[in-house]
Design a protein around this motif. Structure first.
Motif, short mmCIF file in Angstrom:
data_model
loop_
_atom_site.label_atom_id
_atom_site.label_comp_id
_atom_site.label_asym_id
_atom_site.label_seq_id
_atom_site.Cartn_x
_atom_site.Cartn_y
_atom_site.Cartn_z
N GLN A 381 68.49 40.84 47.16
CA GLN A 381 67.69 39.60 47.15
C GLN A 381 66.35 39.87 47.83
OE1 GLN A 381 69.22 35.41 47.96
NE2 GLN A 381 68.09 35.77 49.85
N VAL A 382 65.27 39.55 47.13
CA VAL A 382 63.93 39.78 47.63
C VAL A 382 63.19 38.44 47.69
CG1 VAL A 382 61.77 41.03 47.32
CG2 VAL A 382 63.91 42.03 46.51
N THR A 435 66.53 38.11 42.55
CA THR A 435 67.80 38.78 42.78
C THR A 435 68.02 39.84 41.71
OG1 THR A 435 69.12 37.22 41.48
CG2 THR A 435 68.76 36.69 43.81
N PHE A 436 68.62 40.95 42.11
CA PHE A 436 68.89 42.06 41.21
C PHE A 436 70.30 42.58 41.45
CE2 PHE A 436 64.38 42.15 42.19
CZ PHE A 436 63.75 42.38 40.98
N LEU A 469 67.96 51.84 51.08
CA LEU A 469 68.72 52.22 52.26
C LEU A 469 67.93 52.06 53.56
CD1 LEU A 469 70.61 55.37 50.92
CD2 LEU A 469 71.62 53.20 51.66
N SER A 470 66.62 51.83 53.45
CA SER A 470 65.81 51.65 54.67
C SER A 470 65.61 50.17 55.01
CB SER A 470 64.44 52.31 54.47
OG SER A 470 63.67 51.60 53.51
N ILE A 471 66.19 49.29 54.23
CA ILE A 471 65.96 47.85 54.42
C ILE A 471 66.84 47.30 55.54
CG2 ILE A 471 66.30 45.59 53.31
CD1 ILE A 471 65.48 46.97 50.66
N GLN A 472 66.22 46.46 56.38
CA GLN A 472 66.95 45.74 57.43
C GLN A 472 67.15 44.30 56.96
OE1 GLN A 472 64.58 46.23 60.95
NE2 GLN A 472 65.06 48.41 61.16
N ASN A 473 68.40 43.94 56.76
CA ASN A 473 68.71 42.64 56.14
C ASN A 473 68.20 41.47 56.96
OD1 ASN A 473 69.95 43.91 54.05
ND2 ASN A 473 72.04 43.38 54.63
N GLY A 474 67.65 40.48 56.22
CA GLY A 474 67.28 39.20 56.81
C GLY A 474 66.05 39.22 57.68
N GLU A 475 65.33 40.33 57.72
CA GLU A 475 64.14 40.43 58.58
C GLU A 475 62.88 40.26 57.75
OE1 GLU A 475 61.84 43.72 61.41
OE2 GLU A 475 63.86 44.12 60.67
N GLN A 476 62.08 39.27 58.10
CA GLN A 476 60.80 39.08 57.41
C GLN A 476 59.78 40.06 57.99
OE1 GLN A 476 57.33 35.71 57.12
NE2 GLN A 476 59.44 34.99 56.91
N LYS A 477 59.25 40.92 57.14
CA LYS A 477 58.34 41.97 57.59
C LYS A 477 57.02 41.91 56.84
CE LYS A 477 59.76 46.08 58.57
NZ LYS A 477 60.30 47.44 58.47
N ASP A 499 67.34 41.39 51.48
CA ASP A 499 68.74 41.55 51.85
C ASP A 499 69.43 42.44 50.82
OD1 ASP A 499 69.56 39.49 54.16
OD2 ASP A 499 68.05 38.54 52.90
N VAL A 500 70.21 43.39 51.32
CA VAL A 500 70.96 44.30 50.47
C VAL A 500 72.43 44.24 50.86
CG1 VAL A 500 71.31 46.69 49.75
CG2 VAL A 500 69.01 45.85 50.17
N ILE A 501 73.29 43.99 49.88
CA ILE A 501 74.74 44.02 50.08
C ILE A 501 75.30 45.01 49.07
CG2 ILE A 501 76.89 42.71 49.96
CD1 ILE A 501 75.26 40.21 50.68
N PHE A 502 76.05 46.01 49.53
CA PHE A 502 76.57 47.00 48.59
C PHE A 502 77.90 47.53 49.05
CE2 PHE A 502 74.33 49.51 51.71
CZ PHE A 502 75.02 50.72 51.79
N ASN A 503 78.62 48.13 48.10
CA ASN A 503 79.90 48.76 48.37
C ASN A 503 79.66 50.24 48.59
OD1 ASN A 503 82.44 50.27 47.58
ND2 ASN A 503 83.22 48.18 47.50
N ALA A 504 79.97 50.74 49.78
CA ALA A 504 79.64 52.12 50.14
C ALA A 504 80.40 53.14 49.29
CB ALA A 504 79.94 52.35 51.62
N VAL A 505 81.64 52.81 48.91
CA VAL A 505 82.42 53.75 48.09
C VAL A 505 81.82 53.87 46.69
CG1 VAL A 505 84.69 54.23 47.10
CG2 VAL A 505 84.51 53.29 49.41
#
Length: 756
Positions: A381-382, A435-436, A469-477, A499-505
């Motif tokens: 989500q961007v 959203t993607f 992978l460098s994104i910090q969720n929920g932080e406005q930058k 915000d990034v939500i993912f399944n590590a496996v």
């Protein structure tokens, strides 16, 4: 039937301020031939106010094409003529211009259906007879309720997201195509109808109501996966009786190009390409096959088409497509699947703030779902909030007032979405949420700001590239905008919340699979600085190996007796006790040692500025190339030599990138990948320790020999190379590096908005 030209007719009485123009594109007559066979593949574009508002389908091999397609256009200025342009479609090449004509809207009578014949002209050859286009037009006063319904229909099915062509893509309804466009009181970009800041009144209120009704919209209706398996009995195009074939695909504005298979008439490609499916009833994929020729124009082998409307969904279809205008067949696998959740909405509609939606998303990517739909890795989500202190791209007015009309393009691989345009503003606020679906956690989010220009393509204002992978969720930058090459800052900052939500496996498994290809981009060009940069990068990789060899040689030469003694004892111990599992164990220990150095703060390696300097030099060369584009140099004239040099340039880049990726894996540049390497090396160490080598080789051989039997159409891949392709090279590390915001940049020191 009447023929229209220029007219000075007055506006229809009782000008309502808004009109609806219904245009039916009937047919063409005696169009000019643009192909070698004495025919053309014509299609038609309508343009209003410099923007494309309609594009017809292509009718192949016909100088008297019949279209019978309909466009509905909202008009607020009848003095703006409708511009009709006819082209001959040439896949893989520049489409040929056939002719153009103008339809003077002030010549039309209200509420009267009129047949119009327009003679096509070419400004460069005014005396040539290029044929004619027959239209049926109806101009009616704009009805606000009807316009609202038309825009709702357009909103729900709009599709095109290319920033070079802002009006929406057509959608198919029965036998007609519909487009809704209003050139000045609203700006239509992808799926938005947004009222301009400089206009007020009835239509602006209507647009705001539409925004309330359609705050969240899904953009494309499905995904088409095309696997190019092989070609059979292709036509020989070279003197040796063979060809070097490759394939080009096009579905709308989406284009792909396969790899080149040298010297064969029965090529094996085994490549997969994914297209967005916008039309409810499918579409047509144009496929052409070419023979690669160095130093001259590529030879055309043949073409075919895949009509997606004839294929059932959620099922894989094996197609053997005979090539037209040539010889042979292509073997394809085509699968139509439901659309991924790619949406645009207002800030008030936030999926992650809605507790029910958030729980569903977290459940979808929970550890329990690790083996369900491997290609659906995560959710992104961007929030595109605002930008500040942008570059002024336009200068207008007597006082040379500088401004820009900025809009934002958000890209994740081949998913590209746009915001609306904020007019005459260097500090725009968009407040949109995109959203993607994430297919690869190693993808890079690209956010680019453009200035909309009425009469030409959009101007570049700035860009940022953010690895997921460098994104910090929920932080406005606040991200400092960079130049096109992502090598240095440009003017302005953009505020994002991601915000990034993912399944590590799933993400780990996907890492060992081939990367998704991007749409065809512009061809690689020869650059003196780029060639030098790649040479220096490769030289650094070679020098690292030479340094290691010299270090070992110094141990043999006893330059440092204590070091040589330690190396000698280590050599005796390892050789006497050597087992195969010690190889991955040694790599594992090296990774662990580097991790310890980084965590303890004892990593004293100097930052390498050579790549950064080379990138800056390349940027300066690009600027010179832009200024001197009309001056053709010696290398540009010698096309064959240039192509060879480009090949050398790319090979150097691949070799240097390979070495840099190995180095960056052990340097923990991307911790996720380094941890994944530790897990893989630990598993290999345990397997080699407990299982005899002969059994491992036996299982590997059985798998290799039976792979094509078990799955004849499997796509070949190398897991190690696929893993390394996710590790950024030094150039990419520099491009993804986040710049520090200038401390003098303070919003409080500037006005919130620039006056219009």
């Amino acid at each position: 039937t009447s023929s229209f030209g220029a007219s000075n007719a007055d506006f229809p009485p009782g000008d309502p301020g808004m009109y609806q123009l219904n245009v039916t594109l009937r047919r063409g007559q005696n169009l000019a031939a643009r192909d070698r066979g004495g025919t053309s593949d014509p299609y038609v574009k309508f343009k209003l106010g410099g923007k494309e508002v309609f594009r017809s389908k292509t009718v192949h091999k016909n100088l008297n094409p019949v279209w019978e397609e309909k466009a509905s256009i909202l008009i607020d200025n009848l003095r703006e003529p409708l511009y009709i342009k006819v082209f001959d479609y040439d896949f893989g090449l520049q489409d040929d211009f056939i002719g153009s004509a103008f339809l003077d809207l002030t010549s039309l009578e209200l509420n009267r259906q009129t047949d119009v014949t327009l003679s096509l002209k070419d400004p460069h050859y005014p005396d040539h007879d290029l044929g004619s286009i027959i239209l049926s037009v109806l101009l009616a006063p704009g009805d606000q309720q009807e316009a609202t319904m038309l825009m709702r229909k357009s909103w729900k099915r709009s599709s095109k997201n290319n920033y070079d062509m802002l009006p929406s893509m057509p959608h198919r309804t029965e036998n007609f195509w519909h487009r809704i466009y209003c050139p000045s009181k609203c700006v239509l970009m992808t799926v938005f109808f947004v009222s301009s800041n400089k206009h007020h009144g009835t239509f602006q209120t209507q647009s705001l109501r539409l925004s309330d009704l359609h705050r969240k919209s899904q953009l494309w209706r499905g995904i088409v996966s095309v696997t190019l398996i092989e070609g059979r009995e292709l036509k020989a195009m070279d003197a040796n009786g063979l060809s070097d074939p490759y394939v080009k695909f096009r579905l709308g504005h989406q284009k792909y190009k396969s790899k080149i298979v040298p010297k064969t008439l029965n090529p094996q490609w085994r490549e997969q390409f994914d297209f967005h499916l916008y039309e409810e009833r499918g579409g047509i994929i144009d496929i052409t096959v070419w023979d690669k020729d160095v130093g001259k124009r590529d030879d055309f082998i043949g073409r075919c088409q895949v009509d997606l409307s004839t294929l059932s969904k959620e099922q894989t279809h094996k197609l053997e497509m005979p090539l037209e205008e040539g010889e042979g067949y292509l073997v394809l696998l085509v699968t139509l699947t439901a659309s991924a959740a790619v949406t645009i909405s207002d800030l008030s509609i936030n999926s992650l703030e809605d507790q029910k939606e958030r729980e569903e998303i977290l459940k979808r990517y929970s550890p329990m779902m690790m083996f369900h739909n491997i290609s659906d890795v995560g959710f992104l989500q961007v929030k595109v909030i605002r930008a500040e202190a942008l570059m002024a791209a336009d200068v207008t007015g007597k006082d040379s007032f500088s401004k820009s009309d900025p809009f934002c393009v958000v890209e994740l691989n081949n998913d590209r979405l746009l915001t609306h345009t904020v007019y005459r503003n260097l500090n725009p606020e968009w407040n949109k949420i995109f959203t993607f679906n994430i297919k690869d956690i190693h993808s890079v989010l690209e956010v680019t700001v453009y200035d909309e220009d009425r009469d030409r393509s959009a101007d570049f204002l700035g860009k940022v590239a953010i690895p997921l992978l460098s994104i910090q969720n929920g932080e406005q930058k606040a991200y400092v905008l960079k130049n096109k090459q992502l090598t240095g800052p440009t003017k302005g900052v953009i505020y994002l919340e991601i915000d990034v939500i993912f399944n590590a496996v799933k993400a780990s498994i996907r890492t060992l699979m081939p990367k998704e290809q991007k749409y065809i981009e512009e061809e690689d060009r020869l650059s003196k600085q780029l060639l030098l940069r790649n040479f220096i990068r490769m030289k650094h990789c070679i020098m690292a190996l030479v340094t290691a060899v010299c270090y070992i040689s110094s141990c043999f030469d006893w330059d440092s007796p204590p070091r040589s003694l330690a190396a000698f004892l280590l050599f005796l111990f390892v050789v006497w006790n050597f087992e195969l599992y010690m190889i991955p164990l040694a790599l594992l220990l090296l990774l662990a040692w580097n991790y310890f150095l980084i965590v303890s703060g004892k990593d004293n390696r100097q930052h390498d500025t050579v790549v950064e300097d080379m990138l800056e030099d390349e940027e300066e060369e690009d600027d010179r190339d832009d200024k001197d584009s009309e001056k053709k140099g010696f290398m540009n004239r010698l096309y064959a030599i240039q192509e060879v040099c480009v090949t050398v340039q790319n090979i150097l880049d691949e070799i240097a990138s390979f070495g840099e990726r190995i180095k960056n894996t052990f340097n923990w540049t991307v911790p996720f990948l380094s941890w994944l390497a530790i897990v893989a090396l630990s598993v290999f160490t345990i397997i080699l320790y407990f299982i005899p080598l002969r059994y491992i080789v036996l299982v590997w051989g059985i798998n290799k020999f039976t792979k094509k039997i078990r799955n004849p159409y499997a796509i070949d891949n190398n897991e190690l190379l696929d893993f390394l392709s996710r590790v950024p090279s030094d150039v990419q590390v520099m491009q993804y590096h986040e710049l520090k915001q200038d401390p003098t940049h303070s919003p409080s020191k500037r006005k919130k908005n620039n006056p219009a």
